[in-house]
Structure formats: C-alpha cells, structure tokens
Design an enzyme around this catalytic site. Structure first.
Site, PDB file in Angstrom:
ATOM      1  CB  ALA A   1       1.471 -49.403  -2.338  1.00  0.00           C
TER       2      ALA A   1
ATOM      3  CB  CYS B   1      -0.289 -49.479 -10.908  1.00  0.00           C
ATOM      4  SG  CYS B   1       0.762 -48.150 -10.344  1.00  0.00           S
TER       5      CYS B   1
HETATM    6  C1  UGA Z   1      -0.030 -50.854  -6.521  1.00  0.00           C
HETATM    7  C2  UGA Z   1       0.651 -52.086  -5.908  1.00  0.00           C
HETATM    8  O1  UGA Z   1       0.058 -52.386  -4.635  1.00  0.00           O
HETATM    9  C3  UGA Z   1       2.138 -51.855  -5.740  1.00  0.00           C
HETATM   10  O2  UGA Z   1       2.749 -53.050  -5.252  1.00  0.00           O
HETATM   11  C4  UGA Z   1       2.739 -51.474  -7.103  1.00  0.00           C
HETATM   12  O3  UGA Z   1       4.118 -51.214  -6.992  1.00  0.00           O
HETATM   13  C5  UGA Z   1       2.041 -50.232  -7.606  1.00  0.00           C
HETATM   14  O4  UGA Z   1       0.636 -50.513  -7.759  1.00  0.00           O
HETATM   15  C6  UGA Z   1       2.654 -49.859  -8.939  1.00  0.00           C
HETATM   16  O5  UGA Z   1       2.527 -50.618  -9.895  1.00  0.00           O
HETATM   17  O6  UGA Z   1       3.339 -48.830  -9.002  1.00  0.00           O
HETATM   18  P1  UGA Z   1      -0.908 -48.502  -5.603  1.00  0.00           P
HETATM   19  O7  UGA Z   1      -1.567 -48.360  -6.932  1.00  0.00           O
HETATM   20  O8  UGA Z   1      -0.121 -47.353  -5.084  1.00  0.00           O
HETATM   21  O9  UGA Z   1       0.080 -49.767  -5.603  1.00  0.00           O
HETATM   22  O10 UGA Z   1      -2.052 -48.769  -4.512  1.00  0.00           O
HETATM   23  P2  UGA Z   1      -2.647 -50.038  -3.727  1.00  0.00           P
HETATM   24  O11 UGA Z   1      -2.416 -49.847  -2.271  1.00  0.00           O
HETATM   25  O12 UGA Z   1      -2.252 -51.319  -4.294  1.00  0.00           O
HETATM   26  O13 UGA Z   1      -4.211 -49.811  -3.955  1.00  0.00           O
HETATM   27  C7  UGA Z   1      -4.795 -49.911  -5.259  1.00  0.00           C
HETATM   28  C8  UGA Z   1      -6.320 -49.813  -5.149  1.00  0.00           C
HETATM   29  O14 UGA Z   1      -6.872 -50.991  -4.590  1.00  0.00           O
HETATM   30  C9  UGA Z   1      -6.798 -48.658  -4.276  1.00  0.00           C
HETATM   31  O15 UGA Z   1      -7.898 -48.027  -4.909  1.00  0.00           O
HETATM   32  C10 UGA Z   1      -7.212 -49.341  -3.004  1.00  0.00           C
HETATM   33  O16 UGA Z   1      -8.168 -48.640  -2.273  1.00  0.00           O
HETATM   34  C11 UGA Z   1      -7.745 -50.662  -3.530  1.00  0.00           C
HETATM   35  N1  UGA Z   1      -7.736 -51.745  -2.542  1.00  0.00           N
HETATM   36  C12 UGA Z   1      -6.569 -52.221  -2.040  1.00  0.00           C
HETATM   37  C13 UGA Z   1      -8.934 -52.296  -2.143  1.00  0.00           C
HETATM   38  O17 UGA Z   1     -10.020 -51.906  -2.592  1.00  0.00           O
HETATM   39  N2  UGA Z   1      -8.918 -53.324  -1.229  1.00  0.00           N
HETATM   40  C14 UGA Z   1      -7.759 -53.804  -0.701  1.00  0.00           C
HETATM   41  O18 UGA Z   1      -7.834 -54.753   0.128  1.00  0.00           O
HETATM   42  C15 UGA Z   1      -6.563 -53.232  -1.114  1.00  0.00           C
END
Ligand code: UGA
Length: 432
Positions: free
Chosen positions: A143, A255
C-alpha cells in the site's frame, strides 16, 4: 524494484520507462514520488545494482526476468468504458518484447490486470520463431505510504504460473529473487488465473470493508451509536479483525475503484449480472459517503455555503503519500465549490496536484502548506486526510484566527473532539 535490488546485491535491476522526465527524476535527488523510506533504499543501490534508464530495448535484451508494470487505467472509450482496463500499453509492451528479445525470457505481469490477460499476452509472445517467453503473474500487495515496510515484511508474495515443467522452473526463478528476504512459507504459488484474480479479489474485499463501515457510519449518525466504538467492538471478533474498519470520507487511491470496476466488468462479461451489481454497490456506497459528508457540512452551516470560507485539511487520498489519484478530496472540493464556497486547501505533500486534479475549478481554489494560514478567517475546517501534522496543531490558535461560529468537520475521526469543543469549535465527525 528498489527493494529487490536492496536484497539481491548480486542481481542487476534495471528500471526503464519511456518518460524521460520521470527517469531523470529517479536519477536525481528529488524522486518523483513521496514514499517514506524510499529515498534511502534508492540512494543505497542506485548506480550499484539499481539503474534507471529510458533505453527499454537494451533492458529487454540484457535481462532474464522482465517485470511489466505499465499502467492499465480504466478504459474511457469504446466497449467497457468506465469499467474495463485499458490494456493497450500492456499489449504494446508485449509486442516490443517479441521484437527485441535475443533469448528466452520470463515475463512477469506486475500491473493489476483482468483475469486471463496472461493468456492474451502469451498469444502475442508465442509468435516468436525461436525464443520462448514464460508468463508469470506476480501481483503487488503493497500500500502507498507504507510501501517500503510492506515490501520488507510482506504478508505474502504471490506467484502464479503454468503448472508445466517450464512454468514451474520460471516460478522457482522468481521465487528465488524474493527468497533473499521473504520467509519461504510466505511465498505462495498458484495457477496464473488464480493469481490474477487474487489481486482483484483482495482489493475488492478490502474496499468492501470500508464501504461496509462507512454505510454503518451513516446509521451511527442517525442514532446515538459511535462508529469508532462499533468498529472496535466488531473488530475484536478475531474472525473479522481490527484492520480496515476506519470510517472516513470514502476510499481513494489508484487501485480500489479501478479494480472493483474491472471485476464488475469481468463478471458482466461472464453473464454474472448479480455478482457485478453486488460489487458495483461497493463503489456506489463510496460515492454516497462523499455526498453525505458534503450534505452534513451544508446542513450544519445553516444550509448555505455561498461566500463562506472553508479550509480543507488534506488533499492526498490518505496520509503519508503525495498521491491524489481518486482522492475523496477531489470530489468533495468540487461539490463544495458548486455551493460557491471559497476554498483553501492545505496539505503537507500533495498541493502540487491540486491544479491538475481540479481542472478549471482550480483557479477558484487557494492553496497553502500552512494550516494556520488556511484557517485564517475561515468559517469551517473540513479534515479529509489523516496527516499526523494535523493532529499536533494548536487548536486554540486555529480557533482564534477563524470567523465565529467556527465549525470543524473531522472526516477521518482523528482529532481530539473534546479538546476542540473546549476551545470553542462546533465539531461534527463522521459516524458520530
Ligand atoms: C491498496 C491495497 O491496500 C494494497 O494492498 C494494494 O496493493 C494496493 O491498493 C494496490 O492495488 O496497488 P493503497 O491504494 O495504496 O493500497 O491504499 P490503502 O491503504 O489501501 O487505502 C485506500 C483508501 O482507503 C484510502 O483512501 C484510505 O484512506 C481508505 N481507508 C483505508 C479507509 O477509509 N479506512 C480504512 O480503514 C482503511
């Protein structure tokens, strides 16, 4: 690739791209992306066994394993527009490999791709009269913002390949690269199609959890339940677990939305309309969460935002990244601007993207890296990204600089609401 180079000093890693400006940046002191810990790794290995170049053909000839990580954006035209992945860059790359390659190669799908893409690639790659190209799928699960630590200590590395002698040999060759630092039991192997689908499935299920908790945040606001308390109680069930249960302004990033829509499209292609509708709802729920937040701001501020000044705290799609792709802040800023609010955006790393992301609206929005300046004379603060910097602010100082009544909308539930109320803020938070 930097992490691979860092753990395999005996292997040469070449990173190539057609974009010269980007490669120049990778070769400079200012890397083109902000990612905690990345600078150190790149500095450690660059010029030793990690090289950045635009000479793609040379890299194809020199290397035994070719990782293809070209972009696969959502198609904006033709069949599947808005849902399917645009594979034109992948296909062009495969054709180039066939044209240039001087011996057998292992070709690794690193981009997130629809199920059975490898089959199409093999078809193109198999046109070579002499050389054999073994296709593997090796999706990335890191991530952004925690990429280096995710790579250092991955939950698992997944390698998909054909279960033929050649396929198995290729899987082993790639597994050896990771085995330099990843424990053997965390290196999973699977067939090509399972590997491709696992990537979409993992992202879809993670995004689904966020949409689920966000849907419940709406119910919490309507009742007197508190979403953080609900998430804690639910997450302590070990079958559910505590991670990815933080309610917020909806998921962003390059993603989740793209991958879910891709999954939706594949389901539709196979005639599985109900399955497609089920996953599409995860994305619709995400849009709704952003509209809901804007609705709360409007309602709380006496149903009019015209000429009121709003300070948006955070533009990146989450903390610790300069990335703003699909950031909830983009849609929210647009909706607030439609209400004719005056908007000032503050973010420690992402302001460079505001102009491009907002298009013609950008001229109506101000930016500053200083949160106190952003809040000066504002009627409200709307917190959209959970940067640590926002947690350590002097609430009293912020409040004193604002017009009264001063509102604070904590879209991430990360601030100390009792302390904010004490200095005079009227606070609203998601799911509370
Ligand atoms: C995501 C996946 O978590 C990775 O495992 C994957 O490899 C990646 O996509 C990809 O396909 O390349 P990423 O997009 O970098 O990673 O970010 P995340 O940490 O998953 O967050 C995504 C969104 O969800 C953010 O806007 C974050 O703020 C939100 N989020 C996350 C929430 O609103 N609540 C949470 O509890 C967790």
């Amino acid at each position: 690739m930097a992490a691979i180079a860092d753990h395999n000093h005996d292997r040469k890693v070449m990173v190539v791209d057609i974009n010269k400006a980007r490669i120049d940046a990778w070769n400079s002191d200012r890397l083109p992306i902000y990612e905690p810990g990345l600078d150190e790794v790149v500095k450690r290995r660059r010029g030793k066994n990690l090289f950045f170049s635009t000479d793609i053909d040379k890299a194809i000839r020199d290397c035994d394993i070719i990782f293809v990580g070209v972009n696969t954006p959502t198609k904006t035209f033709g069949r599947g527009a808005g849902c399917a992945s645009d594979l034109q860059y992948w296909e062009a790359t495969a054709r180039n490999i066939v044209k240039v390659a001087n011996r057998d190669k292992i070709v690794v799908e690193k981009s997130t791709l629809p199920v059975r893409t490898a089959e199409a690639m093999e078809h193109i790659l198999s046109r070579h009269p002499k050389h054999h190209f073994e296709v593997l799928s090796n999706p990335e699960f890191l991530a952004e913002g925690s990429a280096i630590s995710d790579l250092e200590n991955p939950d698992r590395v997944l390698i998909g390949g054909h279960q033929t002698p050649r396929g198995k040999a290729a899987i082993k060759a790639l597994a050896d690269v990771y085995a330099a630092w990843v424990p053997k039991e965390r290196i999973l192997t699977a067939n090509l199609w399972s590997s491709e689908l696992s990537k979409l499935a993992a992202n879809a299920m993670l995004a689904q959890r966020i949409s689920s908790i966000n849907s419940l945040s709406a119910l919490c606001e309507a009742t007197e339940a508190d979403i953080d308390q609900v998430a804690k109680a639910v997450g302590m069930d070990s079958r559910i677990g505590p991670k990815f249960l933080k309610a917020g302004p909806g998921f962003g990033g390059s993603c989740f939305k793209k991958d879910i829509l891709n999954l939706v499209y594949i389901c539709e292609t196979y005639g599985l309309q109900q399955v497609a509708d089920y996953w599409r709802q995860v994305v619709l729920m995400n849009d709704y969460q952003q509209e809901r937040l804007v609705g709360t701001v409007i309602r709380t501020m006496f149903n009019t935002l015209a000429n009121k000044k709003l300070a948006l705290f955070g533009f990146a799609f989450k903390a610790n990244t300069s990335d703003t792709r699909e950031s909830p802040a983009i849609a929210i800023t647009k909706m607030l601007a439609e209400e004719r609010a005056q908007i000032v955006i503050t973010d420690p790393k992402a302001l460079g993207h505001v102009a491009e992301d907002l298009g013609e609206l950008a001229s109506r929005v101000k930016t500053t890296e200083d949160p106190y300046e952003a809040a000066k004379d504002a009627d409200a603060i709307v917190l959209l990204t959970e940067w640590d910097q926002f947690r350590g602010l002097d609430y009293g100082r912020l409040y004193r600089g604002m017009r009264k009544p001063a509102f604070l909308f904590d879209g991430r539930n990360v601030l100390d609401h009792a302390a904010l109320r004490k200095v005079g803020f009227e606070v609203k938070a998601v799911g509370k």
